[in-house]
Design an enzyme around this catalytic site. Structure first.
Site, short mmCIF file in Angstrom:
data_model
loop_
_atom_site.label_atom_id
_atom_site.label_comp_id
_atom_site.label_asym_id
_atom_site.label_seq_id
_atom_site.Cartn_x
_atom_site.Cartn_y
_atom_site.Cartn_z
N GLY A 259 0.85 -1.19 0.00
CA GLY A 259 0.00 0.00 0.00
C GLY A 259 0.88 1.23 0.00
N CYS A 262 3.00 5.50 -2.80
CA CYS A 262 3.82 5.38 -4.01
C CYS A 262 3.53 4.14 -4.86
CB CYS A 262 5.30 5.37 -3.63
SG CYS A 262 5.91 7.02 -3.30
C1 UDX Z 1 8.26 3.36 -1.38
C2 UDX Z 1 9.68 3.15 -1.91
O1 UDX Z 1 10.36 2.22 -1.08
C3 UDX Z 1 10.43 4.46 -1.98
O2 UDX Z 1 11.71 4.27 -2.55
C4 UDX Z 1 9.60 5.39 -2.88
O3 UDX Z 1 10.23 6.59 -3.10
C5 UDX Z 1 8.23 5.60 -2.27
O4 UDX Z 1 7.60 4.32 -2.17
P1 UDX Z 1 7.10 3.66 0.99
O5 UDX Z 1 5.81 3.77 0.25
O6 UDX Z 1 7.38 4.63 2.08
O7 UDX Z 1 8.33 3.78 -0.03
O8 UDX Z 1 7.13 2.24 1.67
P2 UDX Z 1 7.93 0.86 1.51
O9 UDX Z 1 8.71 0.63 2.73
O10 UDX Z 1 8.63 0.75 0.23
O11 UDX Z 1 6.68 -0.16 1.55
C6 UDX Z 1 5.62 -0.07 0.60
C7 UDX Z 1 4.60 -1.15 0.85
O12 UDX Z 1 5.13 -2.43 0.53
C8 UDX Z 1 4.10 -1.25 2.30
O13 UDX Z 1 2.71 -1.50 2.26
C9 UDX Z 1 4.86 -2.43 2.85
O14 UDX Z 1 4.20 -3.08 3.92
C10 UDX Z 1 4.95 -3.32 1.62
N1 UDX Z 1 6.08 -4.25 1.66
C11 UDX Z 1 7.35 -3.78 1.58
C12 UDX Z 1 5.84 -5.63 1.74
O15 UDX Z 1 4.68 -6.07 1.81
N2 UDX Z 1 6.91 -6.48 1.72
C13 UDX Z 1 8.18 -6.05 1.64
O16 UDX Z 1 9.08 -6.89 1.62
C14 UDX Z 1 8.42 -4.65 1.58
#
Ligand code: UDX
Length: 443
Positions: A259, A262
């Protein structure tokens, strides 16, 4: 360097504060007087660990200011970062209205050469669009366009800004590249790699990077489904895959789907861009479809754990934000989860350390609680939906006493299934072997 950052949302504020901390003289602008007034009184409108300190330090040392006077900020600045929102339109494409408005305002108030930098994630071709606006109405002054995408993760944005894996600069002339290197001088001396390319490549790098990370997540989430069907353990499979340095272990954490502000927006936008150019970006389309089905699957998982019947049952949800260390509810997988459970007649109790205020705008008929234990009180199941640290070390004995029955559905694989079994819980997680019960119900 004298810099203006336009837009004091998440990206703008972190960028403005971070650039000031690098020694630049920064003015952050926003059209919202309430926001600017709050910032001028030392209030930070978003939750981001460490941001308050860096803002107050740089304000105190006179390198960071906030204003609604956009024309003045444009006139006094050599470099102008555009960090306004590019929200998704109903068809998935990015709404560029705010970027265009800012470009027109810059053009109108140009009083010398300006470096105009897009920080917002913008569709490929936006840099050229801004260039045309500046050329046509820039009072005869030269406006040089640079694309400099952000890669900030919410919750660790300051660290990402101060020690990025790389700085991407898309520009078409040497002067612009030189100025960008000056702005980011401290990173240069830390030997952070700079990727210097043309504007279009830089714009695409951001979409391709986010698309690829989202692909990793959807991939591991489908592997988790396979694990549940086959009796394998997704944590072990992810570790076994991730230790191959060509794959890498990051972003292989199975869960309830991605979610945030981004990934959902950028994957939809890049699929839309491809379509506009007559191509179907098939992998990204699949990533989006998988993410939707994984989110739905989480509702079935909880209902399956409740023996197939949610009506009249109370479900305690721990965590509402799309990830820990943020108050951001945008596209949080908890939204379809909670709404799906409510639709099936479940009563929801919930707690999140940061996102409860924002979630009140989204949900109805939820009982909000003060901590994890109050949430668990009298519930038929406890669901760990966001992996905040405070949910990683719950007093399980206490939780067991508070719950109506010892049932935990852990959508973030925070706990060890064997330990939970030993503690007397029915414990259902994502893609792990002790999930026999969910295998029976989630088909
Ligand atoms: C992301 C990108 O990482 C960042 O580089 C970009 O500029 C903006 O989008 P962000 O949205 O803050 O950052 O969160 P991120 O930590 O990347 O996680 C995004 C989503 O993926 C979250 O819902 C998280 O729970 C999920 N996720 C992430 C997973 O389900 N599994 C993972 O291994 C990593």
């Amino acid at each position: 360097m004298d810099i203006a950052v336009i837009g004091t949302g998440y990206v703008g504020l972190v960028t403005g504060a971070g650039l000031a901390d690098f020694g630049n003289d920064v003015i952050c602008c926003d059209i919202d007087p309430k926001k600017i007034d709050a910032l001028n009184h030392g209030e930070i409108p978003i939750y981001e660990p460490g941001l308050d300190k860096i803002v107050s330090r740089n304000v105190g040392e006179g390198r960071l200011r906030f204003t609604t006077d956009l024309p003045e900020a444009i006139r006094r600045s050599r470099a102008i970062f555009i960090a306004v929102g590019t929200p998704p339109k109903p068809d998935g494409s990015a709404d560029l209205r705010y970027v265009e408005d800012v470009a027109n305002t810059i053009a109108k108030h140009m009083n010398g050469p300006k470096l105009v930098i897009t920080k917002s994630t913008v569709p490929i071709g936006t840099g050229r669009m801004i260039e045309r606006i500046l050329d046509q109405s820039g009072n005869g002054h030269k406006g040089s366009i640079v694309s400099n995408p952000e890669f900030l993760r919410e919750g660790s944005a300051i660290e990402d800004f101060q020690k990025p894996d790389r700085v991407v600069i898309g520009a078409s002339d040497e002067d612009s590249i030189g100025l960008m290197k000056e702005i980011y001088a401290p990173l240069h001396s830390l030997e952070i790699p700079f990727v210097v390319t043309n504007v279009e490549s830089s714009e695409l790098i951001k979409y391709a990077a986010n698309g690829f990370l989202a692909t990793k997540i959807s991939f591991i989430n489908e592997v988790a489904v396979m694990c549940e069907l086959l009796g394998a353990d997704v944590q072990d499979v992810a570790r076994g895959m991730g230790l191959d340095s060509r794959i890498g272990s990051k972003f292989l954490q199975a869960g309830p789907g991605f979610g945030g502000s981004c990934f959902p927006k950028d994957t939809s936008a890049v699929a839309d861009i491809a379509k506009r150019y007559g191509y179907e970006f098939q992998i990204i389309e699949a990533v989006l479809r998988v993410n939707e089905s994984i989110k739905e699957r989480m509702v079935s998982k909880v209902i399956g754990a409740l023996d197939g019947e949610a009506r009249g049952k109370t479900v305690a949800i721990l965590g509402l934000a799309f990830k820990p260390e943020t108050d951001d509810m945008r596209d949080s997988p908890t939204i379809p989860l909670i709404k799906g459970l409510q639709k099936q007649g479940a009563l929801i109790r919930a707690y999140d350390p940061g996102a409860m205020e924002n979630s009140k705008k989204i949900f109805e008929n939820i009982t909000y609680c003060g901590d994890a234990y109050e949430t668990a009180e009298g519930a038929d199941a406890l669901v760990i939906a966001t992996e905040w640290n405070e949910f990683r070390a719950l007093n399980l004995e206490r939780v067991k006493k508070l719950l109506k029955q010892p049932l935990i559905v852990d959508l973030r694989n925070v706990y060890d299934p064997h330990r939970m079994k030993a503690e007397g819980f029915t414990y259902i997680s994502v893609g792990r072997t002790e999930d026999a019960r969910s295998r029976e119900h989630v088909q």
